[in-house]
Each structure stands twice: as structure tokens, then as C-alpha cells.
Design a protein around this motif. Sequence first.
Motif, PDB file in Angstrom:
ATOM      1  N   ALA A  52       0.726  -1.545  -0.096  1.00 47.86           N
ATOM      2  CA  ALA A  52       0.411   0.030   0.125  1.00 47.86           C
ATOM      3  C   ALA A  52       1.124   1.069  -0.019  1.00 47.86           C
ATOM      4  O   ALA A  52       0.582   2.099  -0.422  1.00 47.86           O
ATOM      5  CB  ALA A  52      -1.164  -0.068   1.111  1.00 47.86           C
ATOM      6  N   LEU A  53       1.827   0.784   1.090  1.00 54.07           N
ATOM      7  CA  LEU A  53       3.210   2.229   0.983  1.00 54.07           C
ATOM      8  C   LEU A  53       3.794   2.909  -0.744  1.00 54.07           C
ATOM      9  O   LEU A  53       4.505   3.776  -0.521  1.00 54.07           O
ATOM     10  CB  LEU A  53       3.898   2.087   2.060  1.00 54.07           C
ATOM     11  N   ARG A  54       3.568   1.790  -1.196  1.00 47.30           N
ATOM     12  CA  ARG A  54       5.015   1.347  -3.083  1.00 47.30           C
ATOM     13  C   ARG A  54       4.250   3.099  -3.805  1.00 47.30           C
ATOM     14  O   ARG A  54       2.898   2.510  -3.792  1.00 47.30           O
ATOM     15  CB  ARG A  54       4.458   0.264  -3.850  1.00 47.30           C
ATOM     16  N   ASP A  55       5.401   3.541  -3.995  1.00 54.27           N
ATOM     17  CA  ASP A  55       5.438   4.774  -4.377  1.00 54.27           C
ATOM     18  C   ASP A  55       4.296   4.505  -6.142  1.00 54.27           C
ATOM     19  O   ASP A  55       4.975   3.350  -6.673  1.00 54.27           O
ATOM     20  CB  ASP A  55       5.823   5.525  -5.618  1.00 54.27           C
ATOM     21  N   GLY A  56       3.118   5.004  -6.490  1.00 50.65           N
ATOM     22  CA  GLY A  56       2.329   4.938  -7.271  1.00 50.65           C
ATOM     23  C   GLY A  56       1.624   3.846  -7.465  1.00 50.65           C
ATOM     24  O   GLY A  56       0.643   3.566  -8.140  1.00 50.65           O
ATOM     25  N   HIS A  57       1.332   2.828  -6.083  1.00 43.45           N
ATOM     26  CA  HIS A  57       0.344   2.216  -5.640  1.00 43.45           C
ATOM     27  C   HIS A  57      -1.052   2.496  -5.344  1.00 43.45           C
ATOM     28  O   HIS A  57      -1.568   3.327  -4.954  1.00 43.45           O
ATOM     29  CB  HIS A  57       0.341   1.451  -4.553  1.00 43.45           C
ATOM     30  N   THR A  66       2.777   8.495  -2.643  1.00 48.11           N
ATOM     31  CA  THR A  66       3.018   9.544  -2.641  1.00 48.11           C
ATOM     32  C   THR A  66       2.525   9.998  -1.748  1.00 48.11           C
ATOM     33  O   THR A  66       4.248  11.685  -1.013  1.00 48.11           O
ATOM     34  CB  THR A  66       2.362  10.181  -3.552  1.00 48.11           C
ATOM     35  N   CYS A  67       2.176   9.621  -0.599  1.00 51.48           N
ATOM     36  CA  CYS A  67       2.156  10.776   0.354  1.00 51.48           C
ATOM     37  C   CYS A  67       3.386  10.569   1.230  1.00 51.48           C
ATOM     38  O   CYS A  67       3.339  11.565   1.780  1.00 51.48           O
ATOM     39  CB  CYS A  67       0.965  10.385   1.600  1.00 51.48           C
ATOM     40  N   LEU A  68       3.679   9.353   1.502  1.00 57.70           N
ATOM     41  CA  LEU A  68       5.158   9.006   1.850  1.00 57.70           C
ATOM     42  C   LEU A  68       6.035   9.905   1.109  1.00 57.70           C
ATOM     43  O   LEU A  68       6.937  10.677   2.123  1.00 57.70           O
ATOM     44  CB  LEU A  68       5.269   7.182   1.868  1.00 57.70           C
ATOM     45  N   ARG A  69       6.729   9.953   0.559  1.00 52.69           N
ATOM     46  CA  ARG A  69       7.598  10.814  -0.549  1.00 52.69           C
ATOM     47  C   ARG A  69       7.372  12.135  -0.381  1.00 52.69           C
ATOM     48  O   ARG A  69       8.240  13.072  -0.134  1.00 52.69           O
ATOM     49  CB  ARG A  69       7.700  10.363  -2.390  1.00 52.69           C
ATOM     50  N   THR A  70       6.459  12.684  -0.229  1.00 57.98           N
ATOM     51  CA  THR A  70       6.053  14.476  -0.399  1.00 57.98           C
ATOM     52  C   THR A  70       5.424  14.712   0.897  1.00 57.98           C
ATOM     53  O   THR A  70       5.839  15.992   1.198  1.00 57.98           O
ATOM     54  CB  THR A  70       4.957  14.450  -1.395  1.00 57.98           C
TER      55      THR A  70
END
Length: 350
Positions: free
Chosen positions: A93-98, A110-114
Motif C-alpha cells: 500500500a505504501l509503494r509509490d504509485g500503488h 506519494t504521501c510518504l514521499r512528499t
Amino acid sequence: MWDIPVHDSTRIRDVHVATESASARAGLGPHRTAVAALVATELATNLLKHAGGGRIVINLVERAPAAGAVARPPSVQLLSLDHGPGIADVTVALRDGHTTAASLGAGLGTCLRTANDFDLHSIPGRGTVAVARIGHEPASARVRPGQHPPAPRAGAVNVPLSRAEYSGDAWSWVRSGTQVTLMLADGLGHGERAATASGTAVEELRCVAHLTPLDILRHLHTKLRPTRGAAVAVAQVDMAAEQLCFAGVGNIGARLHTADTWQPLLSQPGIVGAHRMATVPVQRVPWRPDSLLILHSDGLPARWTPPEDPLLSTRDPAVVAAAVLRDAGSDARPLLDDASVAVLASDVRT
């Protein structure tokens, strides 16, 4: 503070607008405001699509300043809480783009990355709690685990009664040398005057965090006299001595978790600033690498159940606070007062 129930699609726009308002209050620039709005909208959309609804709580929070230092500009904290089915595979679920076909196409990755800080805790069959903090600096400037000296971490959630404009509760934490001091204050009553009392306690803590918890309470007793007064609890961890010192006045609950055991820490009845302060007992207990301290105002039921998941202590303290708040109340059993939960945790992360 904004507390927004999300049970239909119209509420997603409410979350977006509230996040923009919070960003303006925090002084975020246009780019970071857009990031905050994107993250908030994704969290709200996930509540509808995957949890059958929930709530978004928005607070302005500050990183712990050094004692006597000027407070830095606040960040926008977004908390998502639900009683849904939970997430079976958090890693995916936390994989970017999933994402799912009908979502924004951003995904939790994206939330995790930004976001400057992002954490999520989910238990299948029990629900999910997520926290995101968006500050003035880009997410690439975040301090990651292992890049700083080990120290306790703190986080909290603060929800006003009936989604009012003001909460009479307030919390803060300050670093002073080898000590970290956490305080939770509950202003007498509700509304703006109660918020003034607890807010005064927060402002004063920055000046006196080098004192002992008992001396901090004595100082606050004098400074809060022009206000309604407040229930106040102060917990101070000495990292060098590996000791927690606690003192409290009024209805602030405190529980310490160490080695699979929950221990209550007791406050003296009374109101700081409103009455003559009697002798306040001071409790000193060991602070271990697995220690977790929870402070809460009397907005929570007296008989709430501490979280049992051993992995929860490794999560962001605000996630722990939100999980306690979520599990203590529900739509069928609403909270009956301003409710706040503050958590101090050892620097153990996964």
C-alpha cells in the motif's frame, strides 16, 4: 483545529479546503500548500473507498524547540482515523504509485514521499491510522532515522468538543540538554478562555523546561492565575540518567508502558492557577529503550484500554495518540469533552 467526518464524497472537498486554511495559518508557501492539499485529499479518498468512512483531524504542530529558543513555524499535521477493515499488506500500500482504478492516482506512496513525516499503522479487522506532517522545507530535507542522536520522540492529537473552533487542551515538548519535557494542559471549561489558559502553559514551558516538573508546575501556578486555570501534567525524561520524572495536578491521565506492563502515574487533584496548590507528589521511574508514555485529558473515558499491539510503540507517536483516541470513542459513544492524547516514545523505529 479541524475535525472533519468523512462519510460521503462532499466531505473530500471540505478536507481540501480545511487543509488550505491550515496551511495559510502555518504560513506555508504555495507549493507546500498544494502538497498538503494533495495528501489530505488522498487520505480522505482512501477513507471512503477502503474504510467505509472515518475522520480527518488537522492540527498545527511544532517540532520541539530548545529551552528558551524561539518557536519555529508550525507544520500542518493530518491524521486519518477509521474503524475499517484495515490493510492486509501495508508494504504494498505504501509503494509509490500503488493505487486503485478510481483513486487520484497518487497513492499512499506519494504521501510518504512528499510529506515531511508520514507513518501508517493498520490492523486487519480493526482499522487504520495514518499521520502526515507537511512543513515549510521540502520533504527531501527530512531527518531520517539513524541521522540524529537517539532521543525520545513525541506526538499528539487534539480534538475540540463538538468540532468547536477552540480546544481547551494544549500540549508541548521542549529539549533542554539531556532532558526532554512533555506537558499536557487542559484549561478549565471549554472554548476560547479555556484555550487561553492551556495556551499560556505552553508558552511558559519554553522558558522553564530546564526546571524540574514540580518547579515547572509551581511556575505555571503563578502565571496561570489571570486565567481560568488548567489541569497540567509534566513528564521529563533525563536521557543520561535513563529516568522519567512525573508530576501532575488535575484530571490528566498518565500511563507508562515498559516491558509489557502498563503502570499508571497519578496526579494530585486541583487546578493549576486557580486554587492554592497542595503538595504535589513526584514519581520517578526508569526510562527504558522500550518505554512508551501516554498522557490524556479527561475527554477520554476513564476506562480506556491501552493498545496491545507491540509494534505500535515503533510508530510515530502521533499515530499512537490517534489510535488511542480512535479506540476510546466512536459514533455510538462520542467523546464528551475536548480530547487530547500526547505520547512520548523512545527512539525505536522500523
